[in-house]
Design an enzyme around this catalytic site. Sequence first.
Site, mmCIF file in Angstrom:
data_model
loop_
_atom_site.group_PDB
_atom_site.id
_atom_site.type_symbol
_atom_site.label_atom_id
_atom_site.label_comp_id
_atom_site.label_asym_id
_atom_site.label_seq_id
_atom_site.Cartn_x
_atom_site.Cartn_y
_atom_site.Cartn_z
ATOM 1 C CG ASN A 283 66.682 26.308 14.994
ATOM 2 O OD1 ASN A 283 67.586 26.579 15.779
ATOM 3 N ND2 ASN A 283 65.787 27.193 14.605
ATOM 4 C CD GLU B 210 66.975 31.425 19.260
ATOM 5 O OE1 GLU B 210 66.805 30.794 18.209
ATOM 6 O OE2 GLU B 210 66.663 32.621 19.408
ATOM 7 N NE ARG C 60 73.136 31.247 12.304
ATOM 8 C CZ ARG C 60 72.028 31.510 12.988
ATOM 9 N NH1 ARG C 60 71.659 30.714 13.988
ATOM 10 N NH2 ARG C 60 71.295 32.557 12.711
ATOM 11 C CE LYS D 216 70.680 35.609 14.237
ATOM 12 N NZ LYS D 216 69.268 35.441 14.636
ATOM 13 C CG ASP E 108 66.930 37.391 16.543
ATOM 14 O OD1 ASP E 108 67.389 37.240 15.410
ATOM 15 O OD2 ASP E 108 66.117 36.604 17.062
ATOM 16 C CD GLU F 239 72.813 34.591 10.404
ATOM 17 O OE1 GLU F 239 73.644 33.694 10.645
ATOM 18 O OE2 GLU F 239 71.703 34.659 10.974
ATOM 19 C CD GLU G 54 62.688 36.098 12.942
ATOM 20 O OE1 GLU G 54 63.792 35.893 12.419
ATOM 21 O OE2 GLU G 54 62.393 35.716 14.087
ATOM 22 C CD GLU H 102 63.998 53.273 12.599
ATOM 23 O OE1 GLU H 102 64.168 53.944 11.558
ATOM 24 O OE2 GLU H 102 64.867 53.130 13.469
ATOM 25 C CD1 TRP I 76 61.748 34.434 25.769
ATOM 26 C CD2 TRP I 76 63.319 33.775 24.303
ATOM 27 N NE1 TRP I 76 61.463 33.146 25.391
ATOM 28 C CE2 TRP I 76 62.408 32.715 24.488
ATOM 29 C CE3 TRP I 76 64.393 33.593 23.428
ATOM 30 C CZ2 TRP I 76 62.545 31.490 23.844
ATOM 31 C CZ3 TRP I 76 64.526 32.382 22.779
ATOM 32 C CH2 TRP I 76 63.616 31.338 22.987
HETATM 33 C C1 GCU Z 1 65.637 34.150 15.409
HETATM 34 C C2 GCU Z 1 64.504 33.405 14.784
HETATM 35 C C3 GCU Z 1 64.653 31.927 14.928
HETATM 36 C C4 GCU Z 1 66.029 31.504 14.407
HETATM 37 C C5 GCU Z 1 67.097 32.289 15.118
HETATM 38 C C6 GCU Z 1 68.477 32.033 14.589
HETATM 39 O O1 GCU Z 1 65.580 34.014 16.795
HETATM 40 O O2 GCU Z 1 63.296 33.811 15.368
HETATM 41 O O3 GCU Z 1 63.639 31.318 14.206
HETATM 42 O O4 GCU Z 1 66.216 30.157 14.601
HETATM 43 O O5 GCU Z 1 66.854 33.660 14.950
HETATM 44 O O6 GCU Z 1 68.974 32.905 13.883
HETATM 45 O O7 GCU Z 1 69.057 31.022 14.881
#
Ligand code: GCU
Length: 720
Positions: free
Chosen positions: A241, A322, A355, A396, A401, A423, A429, A547, A578
């Site tokens: 971001n 996002e 991405r 990813k 996510d 990725e 997280e 898990e 979401w």
């Molecule tokens: C997740 C994460 C975000 C991050 C996003 C991404 O949603 O919570 O903080 O920006 O992944 O991979 O772009």
Amino acid sequence: MKSARYTRAIMRSAVLGVAFLRLVAMPTPAAAETGAEAWLRYSALSPQAARAYEKLPRNTVLLGESPVLKTAQQELIRDAAQMLGRSLRIRTSSSPQNAVILGKLTDLHALVPTLHAPQDLRADGYWLKAAKIHGSECLVVTASTDRGVLYGVFALLSKIARGESLAAIDIKDIDEVQQPYAPIRWVNQWDNLDGRIERGYGGPSIFFTDGNVRSDLTRAGQYARVLASIGINGCTINNVNAAPGILADSFIAQVSRIADVFRPWGVQLSLSVDLGSPKVMGGLDTFDPLDPRVAEWWRKKADEIYRRIPDFGGFVVKADSEGRLGPSTYGRTPADAANVIARALKPHGGVVFYRAFVYNHHLDWHDLKNDRAKAAYDNFHPLDGAFDDNVIIQIKNGPIDFQVREPASPLFAGLRRTNEAIELQITQEYTGQQRHLCFLIPMWKEVLGFDMHVDGNPVPVRDLVAGNVFHRPTGGFVGVANVGMDANWLGSPLAMANLYGFGRLAWDPNLTAEKIIDEWTRLTFGSDPLVNQTIAAMQLNSWHVYESYTGPLGAGTLTNILGNHYDPGPESSEENGWGQWHRADHAGIGMDRTIATGTGFIGQYPPDVQKLYESLANCPDNLLLFFHHVPYTYALHSGKTVIQHIYDSHYEGAKRAHDFIAQWRTLEGHIDDERYRDILARFEYQAGEAVVWRDAICTWIYRLSGIPDDKGRVGTPPSH
Ligand code: GCU
């Protein structure tokens, strides 16, 4: 020994005797350690272990003088001295007697024309070879790139530190080639320019503070060393971001200082960029990728960056995701956006990581056909072949996510004429944020080994991302690391196994989780078998334990997805845009992603994989709720009902988390006190949190379903 008489005297003391005996019977605890050296401790070997390296040459010769080669030699001299108690003497190439010779193949040939390297030594691969040179025993560490030589040195040092030759081969017989599986072995850091790290749990940024690059970049240099030691060759230093200000000329000048501390370790620097930059900070009235002024803007920006950072790696792009700006603003595609940037980088050899994490986070949750999991494939598969050769689609591991368990993203098999990279998320997280033990290598191994059955042939994901299947030139592995200023980098000493494991898998995804954890434990804690076995077993079990109390059966991590991504919060996933839905109601749970009655997500996989997931009969229990909506009374392959499995899993998981405490306690006195206590406190905390998770999820699902627990535990006051 002073202690013998002393001990006898103390034994006569009735009061102190028992306690003291316990103390003297234990091995002397090692000196306190902060974890700052990660797996690069290189502590002194015992005299017996050091004897195995008596034949290690006494001298070292460096062929060439690039910064990376110099680093390799310095590292060798320093660490070998630390471990073996003797220093290699520096000699010149005119007297290479009894030397560890470090240099690129081309320079080696000039010195020893008769030594023929293996034909297929790829970039960054290395060859460790014992050889008689000018009549004396030498050890050659060579490669086609400088970086390969550095990797060869780290491999040699790792062998010594783990005492590998004791069990395996005499150092004079070494003849070993190691090749990286793929050219891309990068980490991403989600560091903000103000010094905070998005989803970072190891302290503030090692790169930035208060809107500037740190004046002291010691840690950044140390990080590059840690990365190089496991073969990682690139690092994106700022948040996906991305703050547009990262591309201001004045900021690039600052960033170039980070590239300077990376360079001696062969780590290329790259930047995440905001696609809106030409407009947001560049003075144009558009960022339309097809506007020639925008193309020109990116070209000039790239030229400016390469002027200051000649070995700059490239850009990472998160767009239309996002809330990020993206090509959709102008009705353009991700290929249009990626290519305009790629063309600016191309003359300099840079790449764009675009991405695939592009999705609509305002999905209508009422519509049972909507499915966020479909987004990556829907957006990128139709563009296969439209991306320039220096674009890599960064995908990813799973379609949602970084949940505690997801199937492999179908997009891995959906790009044949486009470079791709997987990725993986090293920072935990959704997997306990470094406060819960969760060794992720077994999870990543499952994804990398997953057979996509491309065109009816067995094709593991690891070969797709490495570009082996469709002969793509540039592909590989990206790990979101998010280390910080905490002494131990990730906030927890045991979490560093995930960073180590990421690097090792990126180098060779065929390594087993057992091998990786054995290496890491020996390097991190020494060679005490009790320590090695105990920690390895705990790490290897930890993902399943986590898990089982946070999201069994593929339902996703049932955490608070609108908040911290850490506490239990299953309701937060529902009734919003979401798209992390699990669709739990009074009658059943799970997302119907079938082709027949659901969202059709399963249709994105090759036909043989569709067959695996589409039918309830074939779908593995551990992903059942990811693919199917079933009644709580549905019987799993195990014979248990879904609801009883959920109850049992949470109780079992909380118990196993509690058992970690006793397992760890067996190591008291076998490792340094500082790490022992720190980690013990973490396990005690985790055991409590696991009970919180257990009770929250079990109570929630009991209330929803109204079906009691066969064993009568749920619905009663919280217990232990
Ligand atoms: C997740 C994460 C975000 C991050 C996003 C991404 O949603 O919570 O903080 O920006 O992944 O991979 O772009």
